[in-house]
Write a protein that holds these residues in place. Structure first.
Motif, PDB file in Angstrom:
ATOM      1  N   SER A 173      -7.174  -2.220  -2.033  1.00 27.49           N
ATOM      2  CA  SER A 173      -7.705  -2.061  -0.676  1.00 27.49           C
ATOM      3  C   SER A 173      -7.182  -3.176   0.212  1.00 27.49           C
ATOM      4  O   SER A 173      -6.907  -4.286  -0.255  1.00 27.49           O
ATOM      5  CB  SER A 173      -9.241  -2.065  -0.679  1.00 27.49           C
ATOM      6  OG  SER A 173      -9.751  -3.334  -1.028  1.00 27.49           O
TER       7      SER A 173
ATOM      8  N   SER B 163      -7.792  -4.412   4.494  1.00 23.35           N
ATOM      9  CA  SER B 163      -8.275  -4.201   5.856  1.00 23.35           C
ATOM     10  C   SER B 163      -7.909  -5.423   6.686  1.00 23.35           C
ATOM     11  O   SER B 163      -7.934  -6.550   6.193  1.00 23.35           O
ATOM     12  CB  SER B 163      -9.789  -3.964   5.882  1.00 23.35           C
ATOM     13  OG  SER B 163     -10.492  -5.108   5.419  1.00 23.35           O
TER      14      SER B 163
ATOM     15  N   CYS C 234       0.808  -1.229   0.000  1.00 23.73           N
ATOM     16  CA  CYS C 234       0.000   0.000   0.000  1.00 23.73           C
ATOM     17  C   CYS C 234       0.840   1.276   0.000  1.00 23.73           C
ATOM     18  O   CYS C 234       0.277   2.371  -0.002  1.00 23.73           O
ATOM     19  CB  CYS C 234      -0.931   0.015   1.214  1.00 23.73           C
ATOM     20  SG  CYS C 234      -2.066  -1.387   1.325  1.00 23.73           S
TER      21      CYS C 234
END
Length: 240
Positions: free
Chosen positions: A137, A139, A102
Protein backbone atom coordinates in the motif's frame (compact mmCIF):
# COMPACT_ATOMS: atom_id res chain seq x y z
CA UNK A 1 23.80 19.16 17.76
CA UNK A 2 26.65 20.28 15.47
CA UNK A 3 26.26 20.22 11.67
CA UNK A 4 29.10 17.71 11.22
CA UNK A 5 27.38 15.17 13.47
CA UNK A 6 24.06 15.63 11.70
CA UNK A 7 25.64 15.11 8.28
CA UNK A 8 27.38 11.90 9.38
CA UNK A 9 24.22 10.31 10.73
CA UNK A 10 23.18 7.14 8.86
CA UNK A 11 20.36 7.81 6.42
CA UNK A 12 17.56 5.38 5.65
CA UNK A 13 16.91 4.36 2.05
CA UNK A 14 14.40 2.48 -0.08
CA UNK A 15 15.58 0.34 -2.99
CA UNK A 16 13.35 -0.99 -5.78
CA UNK A 17 14.62 -4.06 -7.63
CA UNK A 18 13.44 -6.15 -10.54
CA UNK A 19 11.15 -8.97 -9.35
CA UNK A 20 12.51 -12.54 -9.54
CA UNK A 21 12.20 -14.24 -12.91
CA UNK A 22 11.22 -17.58 -11.38
CA UNK A 23 9.96 -19.10 -8.15
CA UNK A 24 12.67 -19.06 -5.51
CA UNK A 25 15.02 -16.79 -7.46
CA UNK A 26 16.61 -13.67 -6.03
CA UNK A 27 15.40 -10.20 -7.06
CA UNK A 28 17.15 -8.69 -10.07
CA UNK A 29 18.98 -5.42 -10.62
CA UNK A 30 18.20 -2.11 -8.96
CA UNK A 31 15.52 -0.05 -10.69
CA UNK A 32 15.75 3.03 -8.52
CA UNK A 33 16.83 4.08 -5.06
CA UNK A 34 15.40 6.75 -2.81
CA UNK A 35 17.66 8.12 -0.11
CA UNK A 36 15.30 9.50 2.50
CA UNK A 37 15.73 13.15 3.41
CA UNK A 38 14.58 12.48 6.96
CA UNK A 39 14.88 9.25 8.90
CA UNK A 40 11.50 7.86 10.02
CA UNK A 41 10.43 8.74 13.55
CA UNK A 42 8.48 5.47 13.84
CA UNK A 43 8.71 2.03 12.24
CA UNK A 44 5.82 -0.36 12.77
CA UNK A 45 6.73 -4.03 12.30
CA UNK A 46 4.08 -6.74 12.45
CA UNK A 47 3.98 -10.49 11.87
CA UNK A 48 1.07 -12.89 12.08
CA UNK A 49 0.58 -16.58 12.74
CA UNK A 50 -2.38 -18.62 11.57
CA UNK A 51 -4.13 -21.16 13.75
CA UNK A 52 -7.10 -23.35 12.93
CA UNK A 53 -9.58 -24.83 15.38
CA UNK A 54 -11.84 -27.75 14.57
CA UNK A 55 -14.97 -27.62 16.73
CA UNK A 56 -15.18 -30.59 19.07
CA UNK A 57 -18.36 -31.67 20.81
CA UNK A 58 -16.31 -33.34 23.54
CA UNK A 59 -14.07 -30.39 24.34
CA UNK A 60 -14.72 -28.75 27.69
CA UNK A 61 -14.16 -25.16 26.58
CA UNK A 62 -12.59 -25.09 23.12
CA UNK A 63 -10.73 -27.36 20.76
CA UNK A 64 -6.95 -27.29 20.71
CA UNK A 65 -5.60 -24.91 18.03
CA UNK A 66 -3.65 -26.39 15.15
CA UNK A 67 -0.71 -24.35 13.91
CA UNK A 68 -1.12 -23.69 10.18
CA UNK A 69 1.73 -21.35 9.39
CA UNK A 70 3.57 -18.15 10.01
CA UNK A 71 2.69 -15.08 7.98
CA UNK A 72 5.10 -12.58 6.43
CA UNK A 73 6.50 -9.53 8.20
CA UNK A 74 4.89 -6.22 7.34
CA UNK A 75 6.75 -2.95 7.77
CA UNK A 76 4.78 0.31 7.87
CA UNK A 77 6.43 3.71 7.85
CA UNK A 78 5.98 7.32 6.84
CA UNK A 79 8.36 9.10 4.50
CA UNK A 80 8.47 12.89 4.80
CA UNK A 81 9.53 14.84 1.71
CA UNK A 82 10.43 18.55 1.67
CA UNK A 83 11.55 20.40 -1.46
CA UNK A 84 11.62 23.90 -0.02
CA UNK A 85 15.37 23.70 0.52
CA UNK A 86 16.35 21.63 -2.54
CA UNK A 87 17.19 22.45 -6.15
CA UNK A 88 14.31 20.32 -7.47
CA UNK A 89 11.73 22.61 -5.86
CA UNK A 90 9.18 19.77 -6.04
CA UNK A 91 8.61 16.47 -4.27
CA UNK A 92 6.97 14.83 -7.26
CA UNK A 93 10.15 13.15 -8.54
CA UNK A 94 10.53 11.31 -5.23
CA UNK A 95 6.83 10.41 -5.25
CA UNK A 96 7.16 9.04 -8.78
CA UNK A 97 9.98 6.78 -7.59
CA UNK A 98 7.71 5.36 -4.89
CA UNK A 99 4.86 4.95 -7.37
CA UNK A 100 7.07 2.65 -9.46
CA UNK A 101 6.74 0.11 -6.65
CA UNK A 102 3.02 -0.25 -7.41
CA UNK A 103 3.12 -1.07 -11.14
CA UNK A 104 4.66 -3.89 -13.21
CA UNK A 105 8.21 -3.35 -14.41
CA UNK A 106 8.99 -3.09 -18.12
CA UNK A 107 11.17 -6.20 -17.93
CA UNK A 108 8.37 -8.29 -16.37
CA UNK A 109 5.92 -7.06 -19.00
CA UNK A 110 8.42 -8.06 -21.68
CA UNK A 111 8.51 -11.59 -20.21
CA UNK A 112 4.68 -11.60 -20.21
CA UNK A 113 4.82 -12.21 -16.46
CA UNK A 114 3.87 -8.79 -15.07
CA UNK A 115 5.04 -8.14 -11.52
CA UNK A 116 5.79 -5.03 -9.50
CA UNK A 117 9.30 -4.40 -8.14
CA UNK A 118 10.56 -5.86 -4.91
CA UNK A 119 11.24 -3.25 -2.27
CA UNK A 120 13.82 -3.18 0.50
CA UNK A 121 14.05 -0.68 3.35
CA UNK A 122 17.50 -0.31 4.86
CA UNK A 123 18.68 1.82 7.74
CA UNK A 124 22.20 1.29 8.99
CA UNK A 125 22.65 -2.00 10.83
CA UNK A 126 18.94 -2.64 11.51
CA UNK A 127 18.08 -6.25 10.60
CA UNK A 128 14.49 -6.94 11.66
CA UNK A 129 13.17 -4.13 9.46
CA UNK A 130 15.39 -4.88 6.47
CA UNK A 131 13.99 -7.59 4.18
CA UNK A 132 12.93 -8.11 0.57
CA UNK A 133 9.25 -7.40 0.11
CA UNK A 134 6.56 -5.93 -2.09
CA UNK A 135 4.78 -2.62 -1.67
CA UNK A 136 1.30 -3.55 -0.48
CA UNK A 137 0.00 0.00 0.00
CA UNK A 138 1.04 3.59 -0.65
CA UNK A 139 -0.72 6.86 0.07
CA UNK A 140 0.61 10.38 -0.44
CA UNK A 141 -0.58 13.55 1.29
CA UNK A 142 0.65 16.81 -0.22
CA UNK A 143 0.80 19.44 2.51
CA UNK A 144 2.48 22.51 0.95
CA UNK A 145 2.32 23.99 -2.55
CA UNK A 146 4.15 26.64 -4.55
CA UNK A 147 2.25 29.54 -6.14
CA UNK A 148 2.12 27.58 -9.42
CA UNK A 149 0.64 24.52 -7.73
CA UNK A 150 3.80 22.42 -7.50
CA UNK A 151 3.78 20.21 -4.39
CA UNK A 152 6.60 21.25 -2.06
CA UNK A 153 5.99 18.92 0.87
CA UNK A 154 4.46 15.48 1.18
CA UNK A 155 3.98 12.70 3.68
CA UNK A 156 4.00 9.21 2.14
CA UNK A 157 2.59 6.29 4.12
CA UNK A 158 3.65 2.89 2.85
CA UNK A 159 3.58 -0.75 3.85
CA UNK A 160 6.09 -3.37 2.73
CA UNK A 161 5.04 -7.02 2.93
CA UNK A 162 7.80 -9.61 3.16
CA UNK A 163 8.19 -11.62 -0.04
CA UNK A 164 11.16 -13.92 0.55
CA UNK A 165 11.93 -16.07 3.55
CA UNK A 166 12.96 -19.72 3.53
CA UNK A 167 14.67 -21.33 0.51
CA UNK A 168 12.15 -22.33 -2.18
CA UNK A 169 10.53 -25.70 -1.92
CA UNK A 170 11.32 -26.12 1.76
CA UNK A 171 8.74 -26.52 4.47
CA UNK A 172 9.79 -26.69 8.16
CA UNK A 173 7.73 -29.83 8.73
CA UNK A 174 7.33 -31.61 5.44
CA UNK A 175 10.48 -30.94 3.40
CA UNK A 176 10.42 -30.33 -0.33
CA UNK A 177 7.04 -29.73 -1.91
CA UNK A 178 6.93 -31.83 -5.07
CA UNK A 179 3.35 -33.12 -5.10
CA UNK A 180 -0.02 -31.44 -5.32
CA UNK A 181 -1.86 -30.73 -2.10
CA UNK A 182 -5.11 -29.05 -1.10
CA UNK A 183 -5.95 -26.12 1.13
CA UNK A 184 -9.27 -25.10 2.67
CA UNK A 185 -9.71 -21.33 2.51
CA UNK A 186 -10.25 -19.62 5.87
CA UNK A 187 -11.06 -15.99 6.63
CA UNK A 188 -8.06 -13.76 5.94
CA UNK A 189 -6.49 -16.10 3.39
CA UNK A 190 -4.91 -14.70 0.24
CA UNK A 191 -3.18 -16.38 -2.68
CA UNK A 192 0.02 -14.45 -1.94
CA UNK A 193 0.05 -15.70 1.65
CA UNK A 194 -0.63 -19.26 0.52
CA UNK A 195 2.15 -19.08 -2.09
CA UNK A 196 4.57 -17.77 0.53
CA UNK A 197 3.62 -20.57 2.91
CA UNK A 198 3.91 -23.32 0.28
CA UNK A 199 6.80 -22.10 -1.89
CA UNK A 200 8.56 -19.44 0.17
CA UNK A 201 7.69 -16.88 -2.54
CA UNK A 202 4.57 -14.68 -2.34
CA UNK A 203 4.87 -13.71 -6.03
CA UNK A 204 4.19 -17.32 -7.10
CA UNK A 205 0.46 -16.93 -6.37
CA UNK A 206 -0.37 -17.05 -10.10
CA UNK A 207 0.48 -20.76 -10.22
CA UNK A 208 -2.24 -21.43 -7.62
CA UNK A 209 -4.67 -19.11 -9.42
CA UNK A 210 -4.14 -20.92 -12.73
CA UNK A 211 -4.49 -24.35 -11.12
CA UNK A 212 -7.90 -23.35 -9.73
CA UNK A 213 -9.14 -21.15 -12.63
CA UNK A 214 -9.31 -18.11 -10.33
CA UNK A 215 -9.86 -14.84 -12.19
CA UNK A 216 -10.07 -12.59 -9.14
CA UNK A 217 -7.35 -13.45 -6.58
CA UNK A 218 -9.03 -11.19 -4.00
CA UNK A 219 -12.35 -13.05 -4.07
CA UNK A 220 -11.65 -16.17 -2.00
CA UNK A 221 -14.65 -17.74 -0.34
CA UNK A 222 -13.98 -19.33 3.09
CA UNK A 223 -14.54 -23.07 2.92
CA UNK A 224 -13.41 -23.37 -0.71
CA UNK A 225 -10.94 -26.19 -1.38
CA UNK A 226 -7.96 -25.08 -3.45
CA UNK A 227 -5.53 -27.27 -5.33
CA UNK A 228 -1.94 -26.25 -4.56
CA UNK A 229 0.41 -27.48 -7.29
CA UNK A 230 3.86 -28.74 -6.33
CA UNK A 231 6.95 -26.84 -7.37
CA UNK A 232 7.46 -28.95 -10.48
CA UNK A 233 3.83 -28.51 -11.51
CA UNK A 234 3.95 -24.78 -10.83
CA UNK A 235 7.07 -24.39 -12.97
CA UNK A 236 5.45 -26.31 -15.83
CA UNK A 237 2.36 -24.06 -15.69
CA UNK A 238 4.52 -20.91 -15.79
CA UNK A 239 6.38 -22.12 -18.90
CA UNK A 240 3.22 -22.78 -20.88
Amino acid sequence: MCAALRSSRTRAQLTLKEPPTSVGAKPGGTITQLNLQFNPSTLQLSKTTEWRRTPSRMAGESALPEFVGSGPRTLSLEVFLDATATHDNSVEKAVEKLMKGCVPTKASLGRKKPASPWVRFEWGTARTTSFDGVLSSLSVSYTLFDVDGKPLRATCSLSIEEASVDPPGQNPTSGARTARSTHIVVAGDSLALLAWREYGDATAWRAIAEANDIDDPMALEPGTELVVPGLSDAGAEEER
